[in-house]
Design a protein around this motif. Structure first.
Motif, PDB file in Angstrom:
ATOM      1  N   THR A   1      -5.653   8.814  -5.719  1.00  0.00           N
ATOM      2  CA  THR A   1      -6.198   7.576  -5.175  1.00  0.00           C
ATOM      3  C   THR A   1      -5.567   6.387  -5.901  1.00  0.00           C
ATOM      4  OG1 THR A   1      -8.056   7.589  -6.746  1.00  0.00           O
ATOM      5  CG2 THR A   1      -8.398   8.679  -4.608  1.00  0.00           C
ATOM      6  N   HIS A   2      -5.704   5.223  -5.309  1.00  0.00           N
ATOM      7  CA  HIS A   2      -5.134   4.011  -5.904  1.00  0.00           C
ATOM      8  C   HIS A   2      -5.775   3.698  -7.252  1.00  0.00           C
ATOM      9  CE1 HIS A   2      -4.779  -0.382  -6.511  1.00  0.00           C
ATOM     10  NE2 HIS A   2      -3.609  -0.273  -5.894  1.00  0.00           N
ATOM     11  N   GLY A   3      -7.088   3.876  -7.344  1.00  0.00           N
ATOM     12  CA  GLY A   3      -7.782   3.705  -8.610  1.00  0.00           C
ATOM     13  C   GLY A   3      -8.434   2.353  -8.815  1.00  0.00           C
ATOM     14  N   SER A   4      -7.898   1.319  -8.192  1.00  0.00           N
ATOM     15  CA  SER A   4      -8.509  -0.027  -8.303  1.00  0.00           C
ATOM     16  C   SER A   4      -8.271  -0.787  -7.004  1.00  0.00           C
ATOM     17  CB  SER A   4      -7.947  -0.796  -9.498  1.00  0.00           C
ATOM     18  OG  SER A   4      -6.537  -0.895  -9.426  1.00  0.00           O
ATOM     19  N   PHE A   5      -8.662  -0.149  -5.896  1.00  0.00           N
ATOM     20  CA  PHE A   5      -8.415  -0.723  -4.576  1.00  0.00           C
ATOM     21  C   PHE A   5      -9.484  -1.767  -4.274  1.00  0.00           C
ATOM     22  CE2 PHE A   5      -8.112  -1.031   0.002  1.00  0.00           C
ATOM     23  CZ  PHE A   5      -6.767  -0.829   0.263  1.00  0.00           C
ATOM     24  N   SER A   6      -9.182  -2.997  -4.617  1.00  0.00           N
ATOM     25  CA  SER A   6     -10.065  -4.123  -4.312  1.00  0.00           C
ATOM     26  C   SER A   6      -9.223  -5.243  -3.723  1.00  0.00           C
ATOM     27  CB  SER A   6     -10.783  -4.626  -5.569  1.00  0.00           C
ATOM     28  OG  SER A   6      -9.875  -5.326  -6.403  1.00  0.00           O
TER      29      SER A   6
ATOM     30  N   GLU B   1     -13.370   6.318  -3.805  1.00  0.00           N
ATOM     31  CA  GLU B   1     -12.621   5.077  -3.616  1.00  0.00           C
ATOM     32  C   GLU B   1     -13.083   4.344  -2.363  1.00  0.00           C
ATOM     33  OE1 GLU B   1      -8.582   3.872  -5.110  1.00  0.00           O
ATOM     34  OE2 GLU B   1      -8.064   5.003  -3.294  1.00  0.00           O
TER      35      GLU B   1
ATOM     36  N   SER C   1     -16.270   2.536  -3.326  1.00  0.00           N
ATOM     37  CA  SER C   1     -15.983   1.394  -4.194  1.00  0.00           C
ATOM     38  C   SER C   1     -15.437   0.222  -3.393  1.00  0.00           C
ATOM     39  CB  SER C   1     -14.981   1.819  -5.272  1.00  0.00           C
ATOM     40  OG  SER C   1     -14.580   0.716  -6.053  1.00  0.00           O
TER      41      SER C   1
ATOM     42  N   HIS D   1      -4.569   6.381   1.956  1.00  0.00           N
ATOM     43  CA  HIS D   1      -5.139   7.708   1.711  1.00  0.00           C
ATOM     44  C   HIS D   1      -4.411   8.783   2.509  1.00  0.00           C
ATOM     45  CE1 HIS D   1      -9.356   6.536  -0.015  1.00  0.00           C
ATOM     46  NE2 HIS D   1      -8.362   6.294  -0.842  1.00  0.00           N
TER      47      HIS D   1
ATOM     48  N   ASP E   1      -8.660  11.974  -7.436  1.00  0.00           N
ATOM     49  CA  ASP E   1     -10.099  11.705  -7.371  1.00  0.00           C
ATOM     50  C   ASP E   1     -10.582  12.029  -5.963  1.00  0.00           C
ATOM     51  OD1 ASP E   1     -12.631  10.822  -8.137  1.00  0.00           O
ATOM     52  OD2 ASP E   1     -11.808   9.090  -9.201  1.00  0.00           O
TER      53      ASP E   1
ATOM     54  N   ARG F   1     -11.608  11.012  -2.405  1.00  0.00           N
ATOM     55  CA  ARG F   1     -11.318   9.837  -1.588  1.00  0.00           C
ATOM     56  C   ARG F   1     -12.606   9.096  -1.231  1.00  0.00           C
ATOM     57  NH1 ARG F   1      -9.595  12.231   4.409  1.00  0.00           N
ATOM     58  NH2 ARG F   1     -11.686  12.873   5.058  1.00  0.00           N
TER      59      ARG F   1
ATOM     60  N   LEU G   1      -6.625   0.919   3.370  1.00  0.00           N
ATOM     61  CA  LEU G   1      -7.053   2.008   2.495  1.00  0.00           C
ATOM     62  C   LEU G   1      -6.866   3.354   3.191  1.00  0.00           C
ATOM     63  CD1 LEU G   1      -8.318   3.035  -0.109  1.00  0.00           C
ATOM     64  CD2 LEU G   1     -10.572   2.672   0.904  1.00  0.00           C
TER      65      LEU G   1
END
Length: 327
Positions: free
Chosen positions: A198-203, A231, A234, A122, A226, A228, A118
């Motif tokens: 941002t990636h938006g769905s970094f899981s 994210e 999250s 970033h 967004d 950082r 991540l």
């Protein structure tokens, strides 16, 4: 939808020799070649493309960075386009298939690798102009609240899947008060509060892991400008999902992995607890009026995390300050 034949694919793209075309969904196919695998996505003729154009622009920009992991950069067809328009009006998009396993939550090695990936992402994204997504609700520097918090507040327990009891009414009132508190704008970005794509769905579901490190990051469909820190918060909550004793070891591993590349500022650290709760509020509101059962589950998670933070917030902030600020 009829699968494309190998001859048409070879005419459209300079691909290695095709061995097979395997269906994944009615709109997705796996292309197996002598040199690797690719994913072919077929977009119907009337599909809106704004979001796809944004993803392609971003992925092509990221391809110029020497990332340690793969991303699904779209292939260009023989005419140089990342969308190939067929005679039927359908659009083809081909990208490399990222190999590896998904990240497992609550695992120290996985958590460290996730944090490092991540931070590396970033660092690259911060150097790309923060162009807004054309296909989502306005979310700009002048609209600095989580998007779903613009939704109407629930006014009856049933909207949250709750019965008409005094306890349910109390839970509803408590949630509404807290949700309204999080409708206030976030502070303006700056050197102490970074804002970039941002990636938006970094899981872990969107990461590929080879047992030692993250080797692929996929699904940039939710990428957008967004904070950082949002994210980061999250991803931290996803990888360290156990709020009991296990949380601290996994959380610290994730934070140390991130800190190997990027350091959060004091202002960002101070904002993390608020963002953690705001994300849970946002998730509850996304189900109001649509899925009472899911709203109930999201509300319970929100209440559990809020209760946990009441006692553990000082420890969380101390851990973050220790790793990032050396305090």
């Amino acid at each position: 939808m009829k699968p494309p034949d190998q001859h048409s694919l070879t005419l459209a793209y300079a691909l290695p020799p095709l061995l097979s075309v395997e269906a994944i969904t009615p709109h997705e196919y796996r292309l197996v070649t002598a040199e690797g695998r690719y994913t072919l996505t077929i977009l119907p003729q009337d599909s809106p493309l704004d979001g796809h154009y944004y993803q392609h622009w971003l992925l092509l920009a990221l391809a110029h960075f020497n990332l340690s992991f793969m991303i699904p950069t779209p292939l260009r067809d023989r005419k140089g386009a990342t969308f190939h328009r067929c005679s039927t009006g359908e659009q083809w998009v081909i990208a490399p298939c990222l190999e590896g396993q998904a990240i497992v939550p609550n695992d120290l090695d996985n958590a460290y690798s996730m944090g490092a990936a991540l931070a590396e992402l970033h660092h690259a994204l911060e150097q790309i102009p923060p162009m807004p997504r054309p296909d989502v609700s306005p979310y700009t520097l002048h609209n600095r609240v989580l998007p779903n918090l613009h939704k109407p507040m629930p006014h009856e327990p049933a909207q949250l899947g709750l019965s008409m009891s005094k306890e349910s009414q109390h839970r509803l009132r408590r949630f509404v008060v807290q949700a309204k508190n999080y409708q206030e704008s976030l502070p303006m970005p700056g050197q102490d509060l970074r804002w970039h794509i941002t990636h938006g769905s970094f899981s872990g579901y969107n990461l590929r892991y080879n047992g030692e490190r993250v080797v692929g990051v996929e699904d940039f469909s939710e990428a957008r400008p967004d904070y950082r820190a949002l994210e980061f918060a999250s991803a931290l909550l996803w990888v360290a999902s156990d709020l009991g004793p296990m949380f601290w070891g996994t959380a610290r591993a994730f934070v140390e992995g991130y800190a190997a590349f990027v350091h959060l500022t004091r202002a960002e650290i101070d904002l993390i607890p608020r963002l953690i709760v705001a994300m849970q509020v946002d998730r509850v509101l996304s189900f109001v009026g649509a899925s009472p059962q899911q709203a109930t589950s999201a509300l319970r998670t929100h209440e559990d995390i809020s209760a946990w933070l009441e006692s553990e917030q000082p420890r969380l902030e101390a851990m973050l300050r220790g790793v990032f600020l050396g305090e």
